[in-house]
Design a protein around this motif. Structure first.
Motif, short mmCIF file in Angstrom:
data_model
loop_
_atom_site.label_atom_id
_atom_site.label_comp_id
_atom_site.label_asym_id
_atom_site.label_seq_id
_atom_site.Cartn_x
_atom_site.Cartn_y
_atom_site.Cartn_z
N SER A 80 -28.20 13.00 42.86
CA SER A 80 -28.27 11.74 43.60
C SER A 80 -27.06 10.85 43.36
CB SER A 80 -29.55 10.97 43.23
OG SER A 80 -29.59 10.73 41.83
N ASN A 81 -26.28 11.13 42.29
CA ASN A 81 -25.07 10.33 42.05
C ASN A 81 -23.82 10.96 42.65
OD1 ASN A 81 -24.35 12.38 40.31
ND2 ASN A 81 -24.55 11.17 38.44
N GLY A 82 -24.00 12.07 43.38
CA GLY A 82 -22.87 12.69 44.07
C GLY A 82 -22.17 13.79 43.31
N CYS A 83 -22.51 13.97 42.03
CA CYS A 83 -21.91 15.06 41.25
C CYS A 83 -22.60 16.38 41.59
CB CYS A 83 -22.04 14.77 39.75
SG CYS A 83 -21.10 13.34 39.19
N THR A 84 -21.83 17.46 41.52
CA THR A 84 -22.37 18.77 41.84
C THR A 84 -22.50 19.61 40.59
OG1 THR A 84 -21.47 18.76 44.08
CG2 THR A 84 -21.93 20.91 43.12
N LEU A 85 -23.64 20.27 40.47
CA LEU A 85 -23.94 21.11 39.30
C LEU A 85 -23.85 22.58 39.68
CD1 LEU A 85 -25.14 21.30 36.35
CD2 LEU A 85 -27.36 21.52 37.48
N SER A 86 -23.03 23.33 38.95
CA SER A 86 -22.98 24.78 39.10
C SER A 86 -24.11 25.38 38.27
CB SER A 86 -21.64 25.33 38.62
OG SER A 86 -20.58 24.81 39.40
N VAL A 87 -24.88 26.28 38.86
CA VAL A 87 -26.05 26.83 38.18
C VAL A 87 -25.83 28.28 37.76
CG1 VAL A 87 -27.62 25.27 39.40
CG2 VAL A 87 -27.10 27.52 40.39
N ASP A 88 -26.76 28.80 36.96
CA ASP A 88 -26.64 30.17 36.46
C ASP A 88 -27.20 31.20 37.41
OD1 ASP A 88 -25.48 29.68 33.78
OD2 ASP A 88 -27.33 28.56 33.46
N GLY A 89 -28.06 30.76 38.34
CA GLY A 89 -28.63 31.73 39.26
C GLY A 89 -29.65 31.09 40.18
N SER A 90 -30.29 31.93 40.98
CA SER A 90 -31.33 31.46 41.89
C SER A 90 -32.69 31.64 41.24
CB SER A 90 -31.27 32.24 43.21
OG SER A 90 -31.72 33.56 42.99
N ILE A 91 -33.73 31.11 41.89
CA ILE A 91 -35.07 31.26 41.32
C ILE A 91 -35.49 32.72 41.28
CG2 ILE A 91 -35.87 28.95 41.87
CD1 ILE A 91 -37.11 30.04 44.41
N ALA A 92 -34.87 33.55 42.11
CA ALA A 92 -35.17 34.99 42.07
C ALA A 92 -34.70 35.61 40.77
CB ALA A 92 -34.52 35.69 43.26
N ASP A 93 -33.72 34.97 40.11
CA ASP A 93 -33.18 35.49 38.85
C ASP A 93 -33.98 35.01 37.64
OD1 ASP A 93 -30.99 36.70 40.19
OD2 ASP A 93 -30.04 34.72 40.33
N LEU A 94 -34.93 34.09 37.87
CA LEU A 94 -35.72 33.55 36.76
C LEU A 94 -36.89 34.49 36.48
CD1 LEU A 94 -36.55 31.42 34.74
CD2 LEU A 94 -37.57 30.09 36.62
N ASN A 95 -36.68 35.40 35.53
CA ASN A 95 -37.71 36.38 35.21
C ASN A 95 -38.72 35.84 34.20
OD1 ASN A 95 -36.57 38.45 36.85
ND2 ASN A 95 -35.02 38.81 35.26
N ASP A 96 -38.23 35.09 33.23
CA ASP A 96 -39.13 34.57 32.21
C ASP A 96 -38.43 33.44 31.47
OD1 ASP A 96 -41.39 34.27 30.73
OD2 ASP A 96 -41.19 36.12 29.58
N ALA A 97 -39.23 32.54 30.91
CA ALA A 97 -38.71 31.45 30.09
C ALA A 97 -39.88 30.87 29.31
CB ALA A 97 -38.05 30.38 30.95
N ASP A 98 -39.60 30.33 28.14
CA ASP A 98 -40.66 29.71 27.35
C ASP A 98 -41.03 28.34 27.91
OD1 ASP A 98 -40.89 31.67 25.04
OD2 ASP A 98 -38.75 31.22 25.00
N ILE A 99 -40.03 27.61 28.41
CA ILE A 99 -40.27 26.30 29.02
C ILE A 99 -39.49 26.25 30.33
CG2 ILE A 99 -40.02 23.81 28.77
CD1 ILE A 99 -39.99 24.17 25.75
N THR A 100 -40.18 25.99 31.42
CA THR A 100 -39.54 25.88 32.73
C THR A 100 -39.83 24.51 33.30
OG1 THR A 100 -39.79 28.25 33.14
CG2 THR A 100 -39.38 26.83 35.06
N LEU A 101 -38.79 23.77 33.66
CA LEU A 101 -38.95 22.42 34.15
C LEU A 101 -38.29 22.24 35.52
CD1 LEU A 101 -38.09 20.49 30.85
CD2 LEU A 101 -40.36 20.94 31.79
N ILE A 102 -39.00 21.58 36.42
CA ILE A 102 -38.45 21.20 37.72
C ILE A 102 -37.76 19.86 37.57
CG2 ILE A 102 -38.97 20.60 40.11
CD1 ILE A 102 -39.54 23.45 39.63
N CYS A 103 -36.51 19.78 37.99
CA CYS A 103 -35.77 18.52 37.93
C CYS A 103 -35.42 18.10 39.35
CB CYS A 103 -34.50 18.67 37.09
SG CYS A 103 -33.61 17.12 36.85
N SER A 104 -36.04 17.03 39.81
CA SER A 104 -35.76 16.52 41.15
C SER A 104 -35.37 15.06 41.04
CB SER A 104 -36.98 16.71 42.06
OG SER A 104 -38.14 16.13 41.48
N GLY A 105 -35.39 14.35 42.16
CA GLY A 105 -34.97 12.94 42.11
C GLY A 105 -35.44 12.21 43.35
#
Length: 363
Positions: A80-105
């Motif tokens: 929302s502040n105009g900065c762009t975040l490079s990510v590690d992958g798509s949700i299809a690449d998310l196989n498992d995680a101990d903690i998964t959080l949705i970050c929206s705004g």
């Protein structure tokens, strides 16, 4: 005085990986944290989620927490502040995680939510993994029916519309909520408080305090702390009668009280109450009350898809015609025009990129 996180986890938090034994923590496996960022996500909530675990690794002297970021399609996401975040992958690449959080705004109601995201979150929940949301992400979880029977929280600007759209969900105005394997926070700096609590559950209060000190964060807040300043601070008014009257107005948006009823509840005459409001707000109690009801209506029109008539009734208007007349006088447009220009309009184009935020793991 707000209590700092304690060594004892709250009820139902075993899924967060409470320290089996405090002395065993140093040899335990790492915690995988996945952050799924959506378009127009809150940067302050995002960094307040990641920085505590980064600092925890530094204090522990090892990488206990390992985090990755994901977007819906694996492409960079604009905050929302105009900065762009490079990510590690798509949700299809998310196989498992101990903690998964949705970050929206902002404008989370307008974000297109793919079926695949809900599927991934349900799989993680079925495995007993911890899942949750920061800022307005609870709205996303609610859309996927992942908050049924759970207590949650969301940013105070979204609470009223959230309750209107999801009346069966237990949403509070707390800073953060931990209910079994579901954790949510209101966004902003509340994400820091929530993650400090997670660190305290997994390692003990001592580590949470050390992380807070490194972050120059002196007052760790409990989940039950209020999101907003008190009404006196927000209005700059200390008159108890006026503050009580405003609180009562806010509690009776759907069934507004008359000026006489309002005056009686604060033990004043209608004339005395009017004099106070004119002195402090340069308007009558009725005009102030109408402003509150219209502000609520505008929020519901922008954040929900409820019919205009339903919004009118929810804000204390007996008819659509009266509601439309009052709305036009205040906002220079009709409720229908407001809805068409905001909620149903195509999502805004991404603003020009001002900076690129690379993966914070390299910090």
């Amino acid at each position: 005085m707000t209590q700092a996180p304690t060594d004892r986890p709250p009820s139902g938090c075993a899924s967060l990986g409470t320290s089996r034994d405090r002395h065993e923590a140093s040899g335990s496996e790492s915690q995988r944290v996945a952050l799924i960022v959506l378009d127009q996500f809150s940067m302050i909530a995002f960094t307040s989620t990641i920085e505590p675990v980064r600092i925890a690794n530094r204090v522990l002297g090892r990488d206990f927490y390992d985090w990755k970021t994901y977007s819906v399609d694996g492409e960079p996401v604009t905050s929302s502040n105009g900065c762009t975040l490079s990510v590690d992958g798509s949700i299809a690449d998310l196989n498992d995680a101990d903690i998964t959080l949705i970050c929206s705004g902002v404008d989370v109601e307008r974000v297109v939510l793919p079926k695949e995201l809900g599927t991934q979150l349900r799989k993680l929940n079925a495995r007993g993994r911890t899942y949750g949301a920061v800022c307005t992400g609870a709205y996303v979880l609610a859309r996927y029916n992942l908050l049924a029977g759970r207590r949650c929280t969301i940013h105070w600007e979204n609470i009223r519309s959230f309750r209107e759209e999801f009346p069966d969900i237990d949403v509070s105005a707390d800073l953060f909520a931990i209910d079994r394997n579901c954790i949510t926070c209101a966004g902003g700096m509340a994400a820091l408080d929530m993650m400090l609590r997670v660190i305290a559950i997994q390692h003990g209060a001592y580590l949470a305090h050390e992380v807070a000190e490194v972050a120059l964060y002196q007052n760790m807040r409990s989940g039950e702390s209020a999101q907003r300043h008190d009404l006196e601070s927000r209005t700059g008014i200390s008159n108890v009668k006026i503050l009580d009257a405003i609180r009562i107005m806010d509690l009776h948006i759907e069934d507004p009280l008359s000026c006489q009823q309002l005056a009686m509840t604060v033990n004043l005459s209608p004339r005395q109450l009017e004099r106070l409001f004119r002195r402090h707000f340069d308007c009558t109690p009725g005009q102030y009350y109408l402003k509150l009801r219209l502000e609520t209506a505008r929020d519901l029109l922008r954040r929900t898809n409820r019919a205009v008539l339903d919004v009118a009734i929810a804000c204390g208007f007996a008819s659509t015609s009266h509601f439309t007349k009052c709305y036009r006088e205040r906002y220079s447009c009709t409720p229908t025009e407001e809805r068409q220009s905001y909620f149903w309009a195509p999502a805004p184009r991404k603003p020009p990129v001002r900076a690129t935020v690379t993966q914070l793991a390299t910090s």
